[in-house]
Design an enzyme around this catalytic site. Structure first.
Site, short mmCIF file in Angstrom:
data_model
loop_
_atom_site.label_atom_id
_atom_site.label_comp_id
_atom_site.label_asym_id
_atom_site.label_seq_id
_atom_site.Cartn_x
_atom_site.Cartn_y
_atom_site.Cartn_z
N GLY A 110 -2.72 -0.46 3.14
CA GLY A 110 -1.82 0.69 3.22
C GLY A 110 -1.04 0.79 4.52
N GLU A 154 -7.56 -4.50 3.77
CA GLU A 154 -6.86 -5.03 2.58
C GLU A 154 -5.34 -4.83 2.69
OE1 GLU A 154 -8.44 -2.80 -0.70
OE2 GLU A 154 -10.45 -3.62 -0.51
N PRO A 155 -4.70 -5.27 3.74
CA PRO A 155 -3.25 -5.03 3.84
C PRO A 155 -2.45 -5.99 2.95
CG PRO A 155 -3.98 -6.32 5.71
CD PRO A 155 -5.20 -6.03 4.90
N GLY A 156 -1.40 -5.48 2.35
CA GLY A 156 -0.48 -6.32 1.58
C GLY A 156 0.90 -6.27 2.20
N ARG A 190 11.42 -0.95 -6.57
CA ARG A 190 10.99 0.10 -5.64
C ARG A 190 11.97 1.29 -5.57
NH1 ARG A 190 9.96 -0.06 -0.95
NH2 ARG A 190 7.97 1.02 -1.08
N TYR A 197 10.10 4.54 -6.77
CA TYR A 197 9.62 5.41 -5.68
C TYR A 197 10.76 6.01 -4.88
CZ TYR A 197 5.98 1.84 -6.43
OH TYR A 197 5.10 0.95 -6.97
N CYS A 220 20.57 -1.71 -17.79
CA CYS A 220 21.00 -0.52 -18.56
C CYS A 220 20.04 0.64 -18.36
CB CYS A 220 21.14 -0.89 -20.02
SG CYS A 220 22.59 -1.88 -20.27
N GLU A 221 19.99 1.13 -17.16
CA GLU A 221 19.18 2.29 -16.79
C GLU A 221 19.94 2.95 -15.65
OE1 GLU A 221 15.92 3.21 -17.73
OE2 GLU A 221 15.53 1.47 -18.99
N TYR A 229 6.14 -6.41 -3.00
CA TYR A 229 6.38 -5.64 -4.22
C TYR A 229 7.81 -5.82 -4.75
CZ TYR A 229 2.00 -3.67 -2.59
OH TYR A 229 0.71 -3.54 -2.14
N1 LLP Z 1 -6.09 -2.25 -1.57
C1 LLP Z 1 -6.02 -1.50 -2.68
C2 LLP Z 1 -7.24 -1.10 -3.36
C3 LLP Z 1 -4.77 -1.11 -3.18
O1 LLP Z 1 -4.69 -0.36 -4.28
C4 LLP Z 1 -3.58 -1.52 -2.50
C5 LLP Z 1 -2.27 -1.14 -3.00
C6 LLP Z 1 -3.72 -2.31 -1.34
C7 LLP Z 1 -4.98 -2.65 -0.90
C8 LLP Z 1 -2.54 -2.81 -0.56
O2 LLP Z 1 -1.72 -1.80 -0.09
P1 LLP Z 1 -0.58 -2.15 0.98
O3 LLP Z 1 -1.24 -2.63 2.25
O4 LLP Z 1 0.30 -3.20 0.40
O5 LLP Z 1 0.15 -0.87 1.16
N2 LLP Z 1 4.12 -1.01 -5.42
C9 LLP Z 1 4.00 -0.05 -4.36
C10 LLP Z 1 2.72 -0.17 -3.62
C11 LLP Z 1 1.52 -0.04 -4.54
C12 LLP Z 1 0.27 -0.25 -3.82
C13 LLP Z 1 -0.88 -0.22 -4.75
N3 LLP Z 1 -2.10 -0.52 -4.09
C14 LLP Z 1 5.22 -0.17 -3.43
O6 LLP Z 1 6.09 -0.97 -3.70
O7 LLP Z 1 5.35 0.59 -2.47
#
Ligand code: LLP
Length: 439
Positions: A251, A289-291, A329, A333, A360-361, A387
């Site tokens: 997050g 758990e960063p993405g 996105r 969002y 078409c949205e 994402y």
């Molecule tokens: N761990 C868990 C359990 C999660 O549900 C998520 C994201 C992450 C880690 C990674 O979160 P991050 O570090 O990437 O913020 N599609 C959305 C974000 C959805 C995130 C869902 N879970 C967007 O484009 O903003």
């Protein structure tokens, strides 16, 4: 010669002295030309992504894991680069688990959350022997125990994903740690969860986790989730469970606007480590758990201007060939992504264009931007590394776009766009009956 040149290369997506937007120090227009792909196209800097992975992995004590949330971008070159830097992987489906393992990650660096894991997904995770299957309900604990029994494995390492009922300041669709969310086990259900685990001869509780939301910009908000996990750890350990790790989730936010700075992701790590220590859990390993923080800024979606459309009401639309199916996105969002010309000319005049895609949205609309008039041929949609492609679809029979992976200032790998034939065959090539004779 090459090494001299690469030493000078700027990492990530940035403009050079001539105003050209570059990836890894090379102008995007050159990269696209040399990769021989059309638009829309995602371009990523693998070196910049690896550098963030390295920074986070080395900020953690030995045994702790930076588990990359593969959902942010599951492209092989990216996942392999991060695994090479010592990252683990956070997965949320059997498919992501299979992808992560095929990128060579050690199963002990994999954690698996997910509120609705199917039996075949549980079986796959049990079979792989990952660090922790993170259970999200008492019912799931019972199902997992039954699967472990059926497979005859001696034991399965699990974690409890806690829902700490923490509100974070982010878009409602990506807040996950409040009591209305479907995720995690609430405080009231922790007792029954621990009893169900103790009843099972096959389950070993190894960790506790929480992920309170995505796109968190301030450590204090992250800290609230960490604190809740630490307090839970104190209670769980007091009951005699011996834990190995605490997983404080991902997050870590990034700034999508020029006027805000992206927080240093290691600040979230420091917050988690300090909180664990303060609660007397400094002996446990930390999993994060960063993405987004690893990939968002280091990817860009390049789109071609199809045409302007100037209505009599005065609205100036700029219609481009990337749509919400390539980057959902903004539609999902109301997210803002900077949109810029690939090349800027000093002193050029700018006007307000409303940039929209072909889908078409009405929500296929990226918003209003100050861009040159006449518009340039190519535009860059910034911060599309996370994402973007991972949430892309073939909606409106639009082929999935190409991807270019850049390393040391050169094209390292290219994934071609799906062809139109592949895209429509998936729709039209449906057999009317599965097997001869069946209905
Ligand atoms: N761990 C868990 C359990 C999660 O549900 C998520 C994201 C992450 C880690 C990674 O979160 P991050 O570090 O990437 O913020 N599609 C959305 C974000 C959805 C995130 C869902 N879970 C967007 O484009 O903003």
């Amino acid at each position: 010669m090459r090494s001299e040149r690469s030493a000078d290369l700027q990492q990530g997506i940035a403009r050079d002295g001539a105003g050209r937007l570059c990836c890894g120090g090379v102008p995007l227009s050159e990269l696209i030309r040399s990769a021989g792909v059309g638009t829309p196209v995602y371009v990523y800097d693998l070196d910049a992504i690896a550098a963030v992975g390295r920074k986070l992995a080395t900020a953690l004590p030995r045994g702790s894991v930076c588990a990359y949330a593969i959902k942010a971008n599951g492209a092989g070159p990216i996942v392999r680069a991060l695994v090479h830097e010592g990252c683990g992987v956070d997965v949320v489906s059997g498919g992501e688990l299979a992808a992560a393992l095929s990128c060579g990650v050690s199963p002990d660096r994999v954690v698996y959350s997910g509120v609705a894991k199917r039996d075949d997904e549980l079986d796959r995770a049990i079979g792989a022997g990952i660090r922790g299957i993170h259970v999200e309900s008492v019912e799931e604990i019972e199902r997992l125990s039954a699967r472990a029994e059926a497979l005859g494995v001696p034991y399965v390492g699990i974690g409890i994903r806690h829902n700490p009922d923490v509100e974070v300041e982010t878009h409602a669709n990506i807040a996950t740690g409040h009591d209305e969310a479907k995720f995690g086990i609430a405080a009231e259900d922790i007792g029954p969860a621990l009893e169900a685990i103790s009843r099972s001869p096959r389950l070993r509780l190894r960790g506790l986790s929480a992920h309170v939301g995505s796109q968190i910009m301030r450590e204090e908000e992250y800290q609230a989730g960490v604190k809740a996990v630490c307090e839970l750890a104190t209670a769980v350990r007091a009951k005699g469970f011996s834990l190995r790790y605490l997983d404080t989730g991902g997050g870590f936010g990034v700034s999508y606007r020029d006027e805000h700075a992206t927080p240093d992701p290691t600040r979230f790590v420091a917050t988690a480590l300090a909180e664990m220590k303060a609660h007397g859990h400094g002996d446990l390993q930390l999993v994060i758990e960063p993405g987004r923080a690893l990939v968002a800024a280091h990817g860009v979606l390049v789109t071609r201007v199809i045409q302007p459309k100037c209505s009599r009401t005065g609205r100036r639309w700029l219609l481009v060939d990337a749509g919400m199916n390539d980057l959902i996105r903004p539609a999902l969002y109301q997210a803002h992504h900077r949109i810029e010309p690939l090349e800027v000319t000093p002193g050029e005049g700018r006007v307000a264009w409303r940039v929209a895609g072909p889908v078409c949205e009405s929500s296929d609309d990226f918003g209003e931007y100050l861009l040159p008039d006449p518009p340039p041929a190519l535009l860059a949609i910034r911060d599309a590394g996370a994402y973007g492609r991972s949430m892309a679809s073939a909606y409106n029979a639009r082929p999935l776009a190409a991807e270019i992976f850049v390393a040391r200032g050169a094209v390292r790998a290219v994934r071609d766009a799906d062809t139109l034939a592949e895209t429509i065959d998936r729709e039209l090539g449906v057999p009317l009956v599965r097997k001869a004779g069946s209905v």
